[in-house]
Design a protein around this motif. Structure first.
Motif, PDB file in Angstrom:
ATOM      1  N   ASP A 136      26.430 115.845  24.971  1.00 58.29           N
ATOM      2  CA  ASP A 136      25.012 116.120  25.229  1.00 58.29           C
ATOM      3  C   ASP A 136      24.368 116.875  24.072  1.00 58.29           C
ATOM      4  O   ASP A 136      23.477 117.706  24.271  1.00 58.29           O
ATOM      5  CB  ASP A 136      24.853 116.907  26.531  1.00 58.29           C
ATOM      6  N   SER A 137      24.801 116.600  22.854  1.00 59.35           N
ATOM      7  CA  SER A 137      24.183 117.231  21.687  1.00 59.35           C
ATOM      8  C   SER A 137      22.724 116.791  21.582  1.00 59.35           C
ATOM      9  O   SER A 137      22.363 115.674  21.971  1.00 59.35           O
ATOM     10  CB  SER A 137      24.941 116.837  20.416  1.00 59.35           C
ATOM     11  N   PRO A 138      21.842 117.656  21.055  1.00 62.42           N
ATOM     12  CA  PRO A 138      20.409 117.333  21.023  1.00 62.42           C
ATOM     13  C   PRO A 138      20.101 116.157  20.102  1.00 62.42           C
ATOM     14  O   PRO A 138      20.592 116.077  18.984  1.00 62.42           O
ATOM     15  CB  PRO A 138      19.767 118.631  20.518  1.00 62.42           C
ATOM     16  N   VAL A 139      19.308 115.236  20.620  1.00 62.85           N
ATOM     17  CA  VAL A 139      18.812 114.080  19.878  1.00 62.85           C
ATOM     18  C   VAL A 139      17.297 114.086  20.009  1.00 62.85           C
ATOM     19  O   VAL A 139      16.765 114.255  21.109  1.00 62.85           O
ATOM     20  CB  VAL A 139      19.391 112.769  20.416  1.00 62.85           C
ATOM     21  N   GLN A 140      16.582 113.921  18.918  1.00 69.86           N
ATOM     22  CA  GLN A 140      15.127 113.967  18.960  1.00 69.86           C
ATOM     23  C   GLN A 140      14.545 112.834  18.109  1.00 69.86           C
ATOM     24  O   GLN A 140      15.176 112.349  17.174  1.00 69.86           O
ATOM     25  CB  GLN A 140      14.607 115.320  18.465  1.00 69.86           C
ATOM     26  N   SER A 150      11.247 116.777  20.674  1.00 74.72           N
ATOM     27  CA  SER A 150      12.555 117.433  20.652  1.00 74.72           C
ATOM     28  C   SER A 150      13.245 117.315  22.012  1.00 74.72           C
ATOM     29  O   SER A 150      12.600 117.311  23.060  1.00 74.72           O
ATOM     30  CB  SER A 150      12.402 118.915  20.277  1.00 74.72           C
ATOM     31  N   GLY A 151      14.576 117.223  21.928  1.00 75.30           N
ATOM     32  CA  GLY A 151      15.402 117.300  23.127  1.00 75.30           C
ATOM     33  C   GLY A 151      15.348 116.088  24.022  1.00 75.30           C
ATOM     34  O   GLY A 151      15.680 116.186  25.197  1.00 75.30           O
ATOM     35  N   SER A 152      14.955 114.943  23.531  1.00 74.19           N
ATOM     36  CA  SER A 152      14.877 113.767  24.383  1.00 74.19           C
ATOM     37  C   SER A 152      15.292 112.535  23.588  1.00 74.19           C
ATOM     38  O   SER A 152      14.813 112.324  22.472  1.00 74.19           O
ATOM     39  CB  SER A 152      13.454 113.594  24.929  1.00 74.19           C
ATOM     40  N   GLN A 153      16.190 111.749  24.158  1.00 75.13           N
ATOM     41  CA  GLN A 153      16.606 110.504  23.529  1.00 75.13           C
ATOM     42  C   GLN A 153      15.626 109.361  23.797  1.00 75.13           C
ATOM     43  O   GLN A 153      15.701 108.327  23.146  1.00 75.13           O
ATOM     44  CB  GLN A 153      17.996 110.097  24.039  1.00 75.13           C
ATOM     45  N   PHE A 172      19.719 113.603  14.710  1.00 71.70           N
ATOM     46  CA  PHE A 172      20.693 114.415  15.452  1.00 71.70           C
ATOM     47  C   PHE A 172      21.614 115.085  14.438  1.00 71.70           C
ATOM     48  O   PHE A 172      21.752 114.635  13.286  1.00 71.70           O
ATOM     49  CB  PHE A 172      21.498 113.567  16.442  1.00 71.70           C
TER      50      PHE A 172
END
Length: 308
Positions: A136-140, A150-153, A172
């Motif tokens: 669940d690493s941050p992907v933006q 930010s914070g949403s795939q 990411f």
């Protein structure tokens, strides 16, 4: 001396961190081992499970429980063809006491319904990254104007605008590095709708030409029957008549030929006329006398008794 030890420690740490390979689904990935040739056993693992092992004595590779059909050993390198999201993860090569880690990240970016969007429509942009640790690493997403989600795939576009056209970037971070995957979005204006002509238009208005300078040919007066004009029916009738006459001519000719043959046969069976015999003008030869026979007298008739 301390400097040399510290430098070796840093190199070991960098080697332990390993290599990161970024691939899209369907592409080919090749993992290099720490050595090109090995003098001892060679092992490729996925995590702690062996994929393939090569025994130096036999030289034949032995497949492990994590081996898949799209994995092949090329020398000391491991090759994966047709990468899928299930192939993402950490791979470890151990050869001649040396260890090397390679992390495969599988990234897929997509736009729904397509990358060519219609102005004012709804669309969804999605960026999926497999192989991250933690998962669940941050992907933006980064927009074409430079702003970020930010914070949403996933990005939901409720009403596509011209400002949404351009290069979208999925960003990411992993093990101290930043990775970017791009997606090109195009925005098209909606196609104007064509209105159907009103059914209430009078026949007089329909007969009038819409273009005053255009020439409208008069309506055709040809009689059409079963999709064919009158001249086509005439041509068909003439053709049929010609065929019938040809058939009659052939029948009459055959009968005449047959009658002629019958007459010839009958004439051949009649007796020849006297005029047809061959007449010769030479005199006939005299009959040759018979030799060796004596002419005998005729015997007397027997006497009949007299009646009283």
């Amino acid at each position: 001396m301390k400097t040399i030890v510290w430098f070796g420690f840093v190199l070991g740490a960098l080697s332990a961190a390993g290599e990161v390979i970024l691939k899209k689904p369907g592409q080919k990935a090749t993992f290099q081992c720490s050595v090109e040739t090995h003098t001892q056993n060679l092992v490729w693992n996925r995590g702690n499970d062996p994929i393939i092992r090569v025994n130096l004595k036999t030289g034949f590779p032995v497949k492990g429980p994590k081996h898949k059909d799209n994995m092949k050993l090329r020398g000391t390198s491991l090759e994966i063809s047709g990468v899928t999201e299930e192939d993402a993860g950490k791979f470890i090569c151990i050869a001649d006491g040396k260890r090397k880690e390679v992390t495969l990240l599988v990234v897929s970016v997509s736009a729904s319904p397509s990358s060519e969007l219609q102005l004012g429509s709804e669309a969804t942009l999605q960026c999926r990254v497999k192989g991250l640790n933690p998962p669940d690493s941050p992907v933006q997403w980064k927009r074409p104007d430079g702003s970020t989600n930010s914070g949403s795939q996933t990005v939901q576009l409720k009403s596509v605008a011209h400002s949404d056209e351009g290069n979208w970037q999925c960003m990411f971070a992993y093990e101290g590095g930043t990775y970017i995957e791009s997606l090109e979005i195009k925005v098209r204006d909606p196609v104007p709708k064509t209105t159907a002509p009103s059914s209430s238009t009078s026949s007089k208005d329909v007969s009038k030409p819409t273009c005053p300078h255009c020439f409208n040919p008069p309506p055709s007066t040809d009689v059409v029957l079963l999709g064919l004009s009158w001249w086509m029916w005439v041509a068909v009738g003439v053709g049929c008549l010609a065929v019938v006459l040809l058939m009659v001519f052939v029948i009459v000719l055959c009968k005449r030929i047959k009658r002629r043959k019958v007459r010839m046969l009958r004439n051949g069976r009649q007796p020849l006329n006297p005029k047809m015999y061959c007449q010769c003008h030479h005199p006939a030869a005299a009959a040759k006398p018979q030799q060796g026979r004596r002419k005998e007298k005729p015997s007397a008739l027997p006497l009949q008794p007299l009646l009283a």
